[in-house]
Design an enzyme around this catalytic site. Structure first.
Site, PDB file in Angstrom:
ATOM      1  N   THR A   1     -19.863  50.764 116.861  1.00  0.00           N
ATOM      2  CA  THR A   1     -20.903  50.472 117.733  1.00  0.00           C
ATOM      3  C   THR A   1     -21.749  49.576 117.600  1.00  0.00           C
ATOM      4  OG1 THR A   1     -20.001  52.544 119.139  1.00  0.00           O
ATOM      5  CG2 THR A   1     -22.158  51.669 119.842  1.00  0.00           C
TER       6      THR A   1
ATOM      7  N   SER B   1     -14.894  50.408 111.663  1.00  0.00           N
ATOM      8  CA  SER B   1     -15.267  51.873 111.788  1.00  0.00           C
ATOM      9  C   SER B   1     -14.757  52.509 110.823  1.00  0.00           C
ATOM     10  CB  SER B   1     -15.193  52.428 113.194  1.00  0.00           C
ATOM     11  OG  SER B   1     -15.548  53.732 113.265  1.00  0.00           O
TER      12      SER B   1
ATOM     13  N   CYS C   1     -13.752  60.055 130.731  1.00  0.00           N
ATOM     14  CA  CYS C   1     -14.289  61.001 131.315  1.00  0.00           C
ATOM     15  C   CYS C   1     -15.900  60.979 130.886  1.00  0.00           C
ATOM     16  CB  CYS C   1     -14.007  62.437 130.831  1.00  0.00           C
ATOM     17  SG  CYS C   1     -14.600  63.700 131.887  1.00  0.00           S
TER      18      CYS C   1
HETATM   19  N1  PLP Z   1     -14.241  49.832 118.991  1.00  0.00           N
HETATM   20  C1  PLP Z   1     -12.933  50.487 119.217  1.00  0.00           C
HETATM   21  C2  PLP Z   1     -11.760  49.607 119.616  1.00  0.00           C
HETATM   22  C3  PLP Z   1     -12.956  51.626 119.013  1.00  0.00           C
HETATM   23  O1  PLP Z   1     -11.790  52.363 119.336  1.00  0.00           O
HETATM   24  C4  PLP Z   1     -14.146  52.350 118.830  1.00  0.00           C
HETATM   25  C5  PLP Z   1     -14.123  53.820 118.873  1.00  0.00           C
HETATM   26  O2  PLP Z   1     -13.647  54.631 119.606  1.00  0.00           O
HETATM   27  C6  PLP Z   1     -15.145  51.756 118.716  1.00  0.00           C
HETATM   28  C7  PLP Z   1     -15.319  50.368 118.585  1.00  0.00           C
HETATM   29  C8  PLP Z   1     -16.619  52.517 118.493  1.00  0.00           C
HETATM   30  O3  PLP Z   1     -16.523  52.939 116.805  1.00  0.00           O
HETATM   31  P1  PLP Z   1     -17.812  53.926 116.140  1.00  0.00           P
HETATM   32  O4  PLP Z   1     -17.162  55.222 116.742  1.00  0.00           O
HETATM   33  O5  PLP Z   1     -17.639  53.679 114.899  1.00  0.00           O
HETATM   34  O6  PLP Z   1     -18.945  53.606 116.848  1.00  0.00           O
END
Ligand code: PLP
Length: 387
Positions: A72, A199, A326
């Site tokens: 994120t 991530s 949700c």
């Molecule tokens: N991008 C995608 C495609 C994801 O699946 C996720 C997690 O759900 C994220 C970004 C966010 O990652 P993080 O949990 O490391 O912030």
């Protein structure tokens, strides 16, 4: 009571043993990675070893890897008009994001809302390349963000083709590659990406770590976090050494095990989907005609409610997720399925099963037995599901 089955790897993967060991070792250290003394240098060594591991996984140069608190944050860091390319500060004048991106990308990052536009996808869940090219015509210096593989459907995007289109239009391409490692190739050059987000917790490292990987000539002129000069001034703040060490260790395993893990998961997924179709011929598997990650299935049966299925699976010891998001107690249809033109009633029944390296065929069999039982009881109750 039989053991629980975890089939929600796209939400988070278990910690790899090697990652846990690296974290335990790091937690025994005291130094700040920015300190010059021996303790600081020991912490620095762990951070740099992890940086080399992330670089190896993505075929990037270690100096172009910036550690963050997760994908994120990596996405927020990348999605800014203030990008320097080739040493020139050329503010990006538009952000194009695909309609199926993770909310952290769909939010537009640090672009004002009026500068953000969505690119549609096809019914199979693949970015509409003609739609992308059309929108690129209007921008002078666009930034484009398209994910490597969708977290709900598993559909893999044609990133190399997209990169060509974007670069021809003087654009910069950011790729959210979160769901790729350990499943498909994530090398930055093969993808043709300029910026890549990862991530840690999706690939067997701890939660709360991630990275933004840049091509050599790209620089974030306006970092998200300013302060000390950590991470080559791309991200201030004392590094989370233990989480970074665990992330690095997990990257090394993900790179080494990718092919065998992908083959293993692909066999399980094929059995899973064959079983679902045999038990419920009316089942729809979303994105089935497109190339997909080997571990992901998103399916729905007309008349079924995803909440009912997810709760029943959980009650029977199996963790899966619904395709519906949700928030604040309100279940809303998945934006991914909406973008693919899936009818809202069918989308409301979407159940996501995502497998991992330690999933087994006997777990798949138990999942299918539970599915058959669940469908049987719903039919008996005459809930009107089209089994
Ligand atoms: N991008 C995608 C495609 C994801 O699946 C996720 C997690 O759900 C994220 C970004 C966010 O990652 P993080 O949990 O490391 O912030």
């Amino acid at each position: 009571m039989s053991e629980r089955i975890y089939f929600d790897w796209n939400a988070t993967a278990p910690l790899r043993e090697q990652a846990a060991a690296a974290m335990r070792a790091a937690l025994g250290l005291t130094g700040n990675a920015s300190s010059v003394h021996a303790e600081g240098r020991a912490a620095r060594r762990l951070v740099e070893d992890a940086r080399a591991a992330v670089a190896a996984l993505t075929g990037a140069e270690a100096k172009n890897v910036t550690f963050t608190s997760g994908a994120t944050e990596a996405n927020m860091l990348a999605l800014t008009p203030a990008l320097e390319t080739g040493g020139r500060r050329e503010p990006r004048d538009q952000l194009l994001v695909s309609a199926i991106e993770h909310p952290s990308v769909r939010s537009g990052g640090r672009f004002p809302a009026e500068m953000v536009e969505e690119v549609p996808v096809t019914a199979a869940g693949v970015v509409d390349l003609a739609g992308l090219a059309y929108r690129l015509e209007k921008a002078e210096r666009p930034l484009v963000s398209v994910m490597l593989a969708n977290n709900e459907t598993g559909v893999i995007q044609p990133i190399a083709e997209i990169a060509e289109i974007v670069h021809r239009a003087n654009g910069v391409l950011h790729v959210d590659a979160v769901q790729g490692p350990g499943r498909i190739d994530c090398t930055i050059d093969a993808l043709g990406a300029d910026l890549l987000s990862l991530s840690s917790h999706k690939l067997g490292g701890p939660q709360g770590a991630g990275a933004l990987i840049r091509r050599g000539d790209i620089h974030i002129a306006e970092p998200l976090l300013k302060g000390g000069g950590q991470e080559r001034s791309q991200r201030a703040g004392t590094e989370n050494v233990a989480a970074i060490a665990g992330f690095g260790a997990a990257c090394t395993v993900a790179a080494a095990a990718r092919q065998s893990d992908a083959t293993h998961m692909g066999k399980l997924r094929a059995a899973l989907e064959a079983g679902i179709k045999a038990a419920t011929p009316a089942a729809v598997i979303f994105g089935e005609t497109a190339p997909r990650l080997p571990n992901t299935t998103l399916f729905s049966v007309p008349g079924m409610k995803a909440e009912t299925a997810v709760i029943s699976f959980d009650f029977n010891g199996i963790a899966v997720s619904s395709g519906a998001a949700c928030s604040s107690g309100k279940v809303t249809a998945s934006h991914v399925l909406a973008a693919m033109g899936v009818e809202p009633q069918l989308a409301r029944g979407a159940v996501r099963v995502s497998l991992g390296w330690s999933s087994t065929m006997s777990e798949v069999e138990r999942f299918l037995e539970t599915w058959i039982m669940l469908v049987g009881s719903l039919v008996k109750e005459r809930r009107g599901i089209a089994a």
